[in-house]
Scaffold this motif. Structure first.
Motif, PDB file in Angstrom:
ATOM      1  N   GLN A 330       0.853  -1.187   0.000  1.00  0.00           N
ATOM      2  CA  GLN A 330       0.000   0.000   0.000  1.00  0.00           C
ATOM      3  C   GLN A 330       0.895   1.244   0.000  1.00  0.00           C
ATOM      4  O   GLN A 330       1.875   1.284   0.726  1.00  0.00           O
ATOM      5  CB  GLN A 330      -0.899  -0.032   1.249  1.00  0.00           C
ATOM      6  N   ALA A 331       0.534   2.230  -0.822  1.00  0.00           N
ATOM      7  CA  ALA A 331       1.263   3.506  -0.787  1.00  0.00           C
ATOM      8  C   ALA A 331       1.252   4.024   0.644  1.00  0.00           C
ATOM      9  O   ALA A 331       0.229   3.970   1.317  1.00  0.00           O
ATOM     10  CB  ALA A 331       0.600   4.517  -1.711  1.00  0.00           C
ATOM     11  N   SER A 332       2.383   4.512   1.104  1.00  0.00           N
ATOM     12  CA  SER A 332       2.507   4.905   2.506  1.00  0.00           C
ATOM     13  C   SER A 332       2.187   6.377   2.719  1.00  0.00           C
ATOM     14  O   SER A 332       2.622   7.230   1.949  1.00  0.00           O
ATOM     15  CB  SER A 332       3.929   4.631   2.989  1.00  0.00           C
ATOM     16  N   SER A 333       1.442   6.664   3.789  1.00  0.00           N
ATOM     17  CA  SER A 333       1.292   8.068   4.179  1.00  0.00           C
ATOM     18  C   SER A 333       2.436   8.443   5.122  1.00  0.00           C
ATOM     19  O   SER A 333       2.617   9.599   5.445  1.00  0.00           O
ATOM     20  CB  SER A 333      -0.048   8.286   4.890  1.00  0.00           C
ATOM     21  N   ARG A 334       3.229   7.454   5.492  1.00  0.00           N
ATOM     22  CA  ARG A 334       4.351   7.595   6.442  1.00  0.00           C
ATOM     23  C   ARG A 334       4.210   8.859   7.280  1.00  0.00           C
ATOM     24  O   ARG A 334       4.785   9.895   6.974  1.00  0.00           O
ATOM     25  CB  ARG A 334       5.681   7.572   5.701  1.00  0.00           C
ATOM     26  N   GLY A 335       3.432   8.708   8.346  1.00  0.00           N
ATOM     27  CA  GLY A 335       2.950   9.860   9.092  1.00  0.00           C
ATOM     28  C   GLY A 335       1.441   9.871   8.879  1.00  0.00           C
ATOM     29  O   GLY A 335       0.886   8.888   8.395  1.00  0.00           O
ATOM     30  N   HIS A 336       0.808  10.975   9.218  1.00  0.00           N
ATOM     31  CA  HIS A 336      -0.660  10.972   9.212  1.00  0.00           C
ATOM     32  C   HIS A 336      -1.281  11.499   7.939  1.00  0.00           C
ATOM     33  O   HIS A 336      -2.401  11.128   7.591  1.00  0.00           O
ATOM     34  CB  HIS A 336      -1.172  11.701  10.453  1.00  0.00           C
ATOM     35  N   VAL A 337      -0.585  12.342   7.248  1.00  0.00           N
ATOM     36  CA  VAL A 337      -1.044  12.787   5.921  1.00  0.00           C
ATOM     37  C   VAL A 337       0.175  13.324   5.170  1.00  0.00           C
ATOM     38  O   VAL A 337       1.059  13.932   5.756  1.00  0.00           O
ATOM     39  CB  VAL A 337      -2.161  13.861   6.028  1.00  0.00           C
ATOM     40  N   GLN A 338       0.224  13.005   3.873  1.00  0.00           N
ATOM     41  CA  GLN A 338       1.369  13.474   3.088  1.00  0.00           C
ATOM     42  C   GLN A 338       0.920  13.889   1.699  1.00  0.00           C
ATOM     43  O   GLN A 338      -0.006  13.302   1.137  1.00  0.00           O
ATOM     44  CB  GLN A 338       2.416  12.351   2.988  1.00  0.00           C
ATOM     45  N   ASP A 339       1.623  14.864   1.135  1.00  0.00           N
ATOM     46  CA  ASP A 339       1.336  15.310  -0.233  1.00  0.00           C
ATOM     47  C   ASP A 339       1.824  14.263  -1.241  1.00  0.00           C
ATOM     48  O   ASP A 339       2.882  13.672  -1.051  1.00  0.00           O
ATOM     49  CB  ASP A 339       2.060  16.638  -0.529  1.00  0.00           C
ATOM     50  N   THR A 340       1.025  14.056  -2.281  1.00  0.00           N
ATOM     51  CA  THR A 340       1.456  13.184  -3.380  1.00  0.00           C
ATOM     52  C   THR A 340       1.106  13.879  -4.696  1.00  0.00           C
ATOM     53  O   THR A 340       0.468  14.940  -4.696  1.00  0.00           O
ATOM     54  CB  THR A 340       0.720  11.826  -3.361  1.00  0.00           C
ATOM     55  N   ASP A 341       1.491  13.267  -5.800  1.00  0.00           N
ATOM     56  CA  ASP A 341       1.182  13.840  -7.115  1.00  0.00           C
ATOM     57  C   ASP A 341      -0.324  13.942  -7.336  1.00  0.00           C
ATOM     58  O   ASP A 341      -0.804  14.778  -8.085  1.00  0.00           O
ATOM     59  CB  ASP A 341       1.776  12.955  -8.224  1.00  0.00           C
ATOM     60  N   TYR A 342      -1.090  13.060  -6.688  1.00  0.00           N
ATOM     61  CA  TYR A 342      -2.539  13.048  -6.849  1.00  0.00           C
ATOM     62  C   TYR A 342      -3.261  13.812  -5.737  1.00  0.00           C
ATOM     63  O   TYR A 342      -4.451  13.634  -5.552  1.00  0.00           O
ATOM     64  CB  TYR A 342      -3.043  11.598  -6.813  1.00  0.00           C
ATOM     65  N   GLY A 343      -2.550  14.574  -4.939  1.00  0.00           N
ATOM     66  CA  GLY A 343      -3.171  15.231  -3.790  1.00  0.00           C
ATOM     67  C   GLY A 343      -2.705  14.558  -2.504  1.00  0.00           C
ATOM     68  O   GLY A 343      -1.673  13.903  -2.502  1.00  0.00           O
ATOM     69  N   LYS A 344      -3.486  14.692  -1.442  1.00  0.00           N
ATOM     70  CA  LYS A 344      -3.020  14.188  -0.152  1.00  0.00           C
ATOM     71  C   LYS A 344      -3.371  12.716   0.045  1.00  0.00           C
ATOM     72  O   LYS A 344      -4.438  12.265  -0.351  1.00  0.00           O
ATOM     73  CB  LYS A 344      -3.653  15.001   0.981  1.00  0.00           C
ATOM     74  N   ILE A 345      -2.481  11.990   0.702  1.00  0.00           N
ATOM     75  CA  ILE A 345      -2.799  10.621   1.099  1.00  0.00           C
ATOM     76  C   ILE A 345      -2.853  10.610   2.624  1.00  0.00           C
ATOM     77  O   ILE A 345      -1.960  11.126   3.296  1.00  0.00           O
ATOM     78  CB  ILE A 345      -1.786   9.599   0.549  1.00  0.00           C
ATOM     79  N   THR A 346      -3.961  10.073   3.166  1.00  0.00           N
ATOM     80  CA  THR A 346      -4.117  10.093   4.623  1.00  0.00           C
ATOM     81  C   THR A 346      -3.883   8.692   5.199  1.00  0.00           C
ATOM     82  O   THR A 346      -4.037   7.681   4.505  1.00  0.00           O
ATOM     83  CB  THR A 346      -5.539  10.536   5.036  1.00  0.00           C
ATOM     84  N   PHE A 347      -3.547   8.667   6.466  1.00  0.00           N
ATOM     85  CA  PHE A 347      -3.327   7.392   7.164  1.00  0.00           C
ATOM     86  C   PHE A 347      -4.609   6.533   7.135  1.00  0.00           C
ATOM     87  O   PHE A 347      -4.555   5.359   6.784  1.00  0.00           O
ATOM     88  CB  PHE A 347      -2.842   7.700   8.585  1.00  0.00           C
TER      89      PHE A 347
END
Ligand SMILES: [Zn+2]
Length: 857
Positions: A330-347
């Protein structure tokens, strides 16, 4: 007690409204739920995904579920190095739970090739859900909490049917020490206003990071090697239950999505794994994952990456036990929320995908349980009829001189339930046995591959790891079965001698005994030439390196000396002999100058950012757990102020050592030149040479640009372009990957008269290479201690170019003089994954005999 109750009630009221939405997000389609079962939110006091859950709280919650529900029970299957509990929660219908022992014995009939039960659909399918083997891939343990809750509390028809038709074992955290390291990190850096900036401290965990266990080992490589308590406990469980389906949940790069099997097709031409596992079972399961993830709109991919070639992954070992092991990434949010190319990924998003794949696994397993059972039965039955492609019917091995290494290898075979027999001094492992494929795993070697890019190692013949001299045989002579390692090491208990004691250096445990005796104040010397002498056990030929403890040279009474030597023997079970004379029948006498008094080793190692935590962890683990000696781990930022004179030996494993400026490098040089020993491994050796710390050289690979520049020099103008062969862009990563050495085994020729080669009886030795460090042989004729042989390939993938141009001409170990000191440069890692018993001694020789090594001029 009362106060706690109030506290929980308050929390319950406070979070009630929120928890409805949290539940909706994860499992609204699993309603209705039994209100008497606390949700994870109610128990923990926060919503799943709001912060990271500590392992002790995970254990507490699952224990609570087992306490209050008739669907669940919990067992502790082991303890980590840091004494965290390894737990397994069993969840099934109350009826099944009452009859668990009957279900188990019915299930085990299918893995016994001697039996042929046909009630494939009647016995509940055995599912083992494993989570969070990599500590800093945390979403899956949180999904484990949701899964446990859902299975215990849901009264939906769907879940009730699962419980009736399966027994589900939940291992919420395979690597609790690593998980808590990461949990502590992200929770302590979490802001109330969440920060998604990828460079924020919350998302950039510090060295050694939480992926690995206490000693910085990757537990997702340890299933085959069984070095650590986490894997040992798990293997014991595996061989008690032989689950039909096993999951292994991971996280990958933040900009990825979700991965499920099938993986890349199997790399070896004739894989140990049955092809049906890859082709049929994966094809059967994949649509379940696709459908479930389609429903929640999550992006995913299959087939393009990861390979299950190495049998020591959590997603391949159970395949070798007739099950279906499944890898999820699974793509990691490594932390609680992180910016990605598609927007934010949350835990919570990452947790939901893992939870979704979990339930898709259960659904697929339950709906195909008859098929899975039949497959497992066929798997074990075929192990008795399957002919090995090698034409062998088994393997034989012997080891005369190093009993503790032999014992460790046999322990390894027994861990995997491999049948071993003994006749005289010869051990035999027949291929015709239920663990047929594990026997292949241990002994077979490969040189042909259908693929050339491996996710990890492409060689794992453990007999080579242990330097066991073995051979394949056409017909086996079994003898008596070996069922325990007790009694494999046989040494006569030492009796009191009047002149000296001698300890054979050949034994794996002798360095530990040496350190013990030195710590107790004994003066110990090592033989730099062999000799034959009469002892308490008759005439013995002693090899290079044998330890001498002369009684008259000790500051202790002869009784005290005897006591210490006896303790060393009892602790480490080493071959010790007493002698009442110093006169040898052959070779050097005990008063010869070819005995060198050994200084007690005081060792430190540089660790920290930029340094390989794996290699550093391997050194730490070896010295701490097998030699029982302290090693000071100096973090790079303390190097400047560290007083190196407190040590006589320093270890530098692979690393970029970017923090060592010219002044700090001079400090290292000055310290070594005083007569100390610097041991460098792989990338550490490369760094020494690149920084011109030693007068040695590398056999260098040219980069594409360097090649081009050379071409430019040699040719002019338009010819340059013509010299470079054009290749399709899409094949680039495949071509580049082929030139990596993911991990292969090569044969070296070792100078066994050199102190670094002491304790070896044969000059031919397998070594493990997983790097592109190619040392040019030394100009000094005595300094190239180990060099690859003419035909060095033993096992694993290597490109022709790498083999011919870089391995064949290169040295594996060289010693380089630096003032009065010396640098021992290893090209290959002698301590790889705690399992290279065969080459550990090279490293230990450098450590314990290093001060006595000179480079003759
Ligand atoms: Zn992982």
């Amino acid at each position: 007690m009362k106060e706690t109750k109030y506290y929980f009630t308050l929390i319950f009221i406070f979070i009630f409204v929120n928890s409805i939405t949290a539940q909706d997000y994860f499992y609204k389609d699993k309603a209705p739920f039994n209100a008497a079962i606390p949700t994870p939110e109610e128990f923990l006091g926060y919503e799943i995904g709001e912060q990271h859950t500590r392992h002790d709280l995970i254990v507490a919650y699952l224990t609570k579920l087992a306490e209050i529900s008739d669907r669940a029970s919990i067992e502790v299957y082991g303890k980590t190095h840091e004494k965290r509990k390894l737990v397994m929660l069993t969840v099934t219908s109350p009826e099944n739970l009452k009859n668990l022992e009957t279900i188990k014995s019915n299930h085990l009939q299918f893995v016994n090739p001697a039996q042929t039960p046909k009630n494939y659909n009647e016995v509940p399918v055995i599912i083992q859900l494993g989570y969070n083997v990599h500590g800093n891939e945390p979403s899956s343990s949180e999904a484990a909490l949701l899964t446990a809750y859902t299975l215990v509390a849901s009264n939906s028809l769907e879940v009730l049917a699962y419980l009736e038709k399966s027994v589900i074992f939940i291992d919420p955290t395979i690597n609790p020490d690593g998980r808590d390291r990461h949990t502590q990190w992200v929770n302590q850096y979490q802001s109330k206003t969440l920060v998604s900036d990828t460079i924020d401290a919350e998302h950039t965990e510090a060295w050694p990071r939480g992926r690995t266990n206490h000693y910085w080992f990757d537990l997702n490589r340890d299933w085959l090697l069984a070095v650590h308590p986490e894997s040992q406990g798990k293997l014991k469980w595996m061989h008690a239950w032989y689950p039909n389906v096993v999951t292994d949940f991971h996280e990958m790069g933040t900009n990825s999505h979700h991965f499920f099997e099938p993986m890349k097709p199997i790399g070896s031409l004739d894989p140990i794994m049955p092809k049906e596992n890859y082709e049929d079972l994966n094809t059967l399961f994949a649509p379940y994952f696709a459908n479930a993830l389609d429903k929640i709109g999550s992006l995913y991919y299959t087939k393009e990456s990861f390979d299950g070639t190495y049998p020591g992954y959590g997603s391949s070992y159970p395949d070798l036990q007739g099950g279906l092991a499944l890898l999820f990434e699974q793509a990691s949010s490594r932390g609680h929320v992180q910016d990605t190319d598609y927007g934010k990924i949350t835990f919570p998003f990452t947790i939901r995908n893992q939870f979704t794949s979990t339930f898709a696994t259960i659904k697929a397993a339950v709906e195909n349980k008859g098929y899975l059972r039949k497959y497992q039965q066929e798997f074990f039955k075929s192990s008795l009829t399957k002919k090995a492609t090698s034409g062998f019917s088994g393997y034989e091995f012997q080891e005369k001189y190093d009993q503790n290494r032999k014992k460790a290898f046999i322990a390894q075979l027994l861990t995997h339930k491999i049948k071993v027999y003994k006749k005289g001094d010869t051990y035999t492992v027949p291929l015709k046995q239920p663990q047929h494929r594990m026997v292949q795993t241990m002994f077979e070697t490969y040189n042909k591959y259908s693929d050339s890019v491996f996710y990890d190692a492409s060689a794992w013949s453990l007999a080579n790891f242990y330097n066991m001299k073995y051979k394949g045989v056409k017909s086996v002579k079994l003898g008596t079965e070996v069922t325990t390692t007790k009694g494999i090491v046989q040494n006569n208990k030492i009796t009191k001698a009047s002149y000296a004691y001698i300890v054979n250096w050949d034994d794996y445990n002798t360095p530990a005994a040496l350190y013990y005796m030195q710590s107790k104040g004994l003066k110990v010397a090592a033989a730099f030439k062999p000799f034959t002498i009469g002892t308490s056990n008759g005439k013995i030929n002693f090899n290079y390196g044998s330890l001498l403890i002369p009684i008259s040279k000790q500051k202790k009474t002869s009784s005290e000396v005897y006591q210490i030597v006896l303790e060393a023997q009892e602790k480490f079970n080493v071959p010790v002999f007493g002698t009442n004379s110093g006169y040898s029948m052959k070779g050097i006498d005990l008063g010869s100058n070819n005995f060198r008094v050994l200084k007690k080793t005081k060792v430190a190692m540089l660790i920290g950012e930029g340094i390989s935590s794996y290699e550093a962890g391997e050194v730490w683990h070896l010295l701490d757990t097998r030699i029982h000696m302290p090693i000071t781990k100096i973090r790079m930022n303390n190097y400047g102020s560290a007083d190196l004179d407190a040590y006589n030996t320093l270890v530098m494993v692979s690393g970029n050592y970017g923090q060592l400026d010219s002044l700090k490098r001079q400090k290292l040089k000055n310290w070594t030149a005083k007569g100390n020993t610097l041991i460098t491994i792989a990338g550490g050796s490369k760094w020494m040479i690149a920084k011109k710390m030693v007068k040695e050289s590398l056999i260098k690979k040219e980069t594409a640009t360097e090649k081009e520049n050379k071409n430019k020099k040699e040719d002019t103008g338009t010819k340059v372009a013509a010299l470079t062969k054009r290749l399709p862009y899409v094949e680039a990563s495949e071509h580049i990957g082929r030139e990596r050495i993911g991990g292969a085994i090569f044969e070296v020729e070792l100078d066994i008269t050199h102190p670094l080669g002491f304790g070896y009886r044969s000059s031919k030795l397998p070594v493990y290479k997983n790097n592109l460090v190619f040392l040019a042989p030394s100009k000094n004729p005595y300094a190239t201690v180990a060099k690859y042989t003419e035909n060095p390939h033993i096992d694993g993938f290597i490109s022709k170019d790498n083999l011919e141009k870089f391995i064949k001409p290169a040295a594996s170990i060289i010693v380089s003089a630096l003032g009065k000191g010396r640098v021992v440069l290893f090209a290959d890692n002698p301590n790889f994954r705690g399992a290279w018993y065969g080459t550990n001694k090279l490293f230990l020789n450098a450590l314990f005999l290093g001060a006595e090594i000179s480079v003759p001029k």
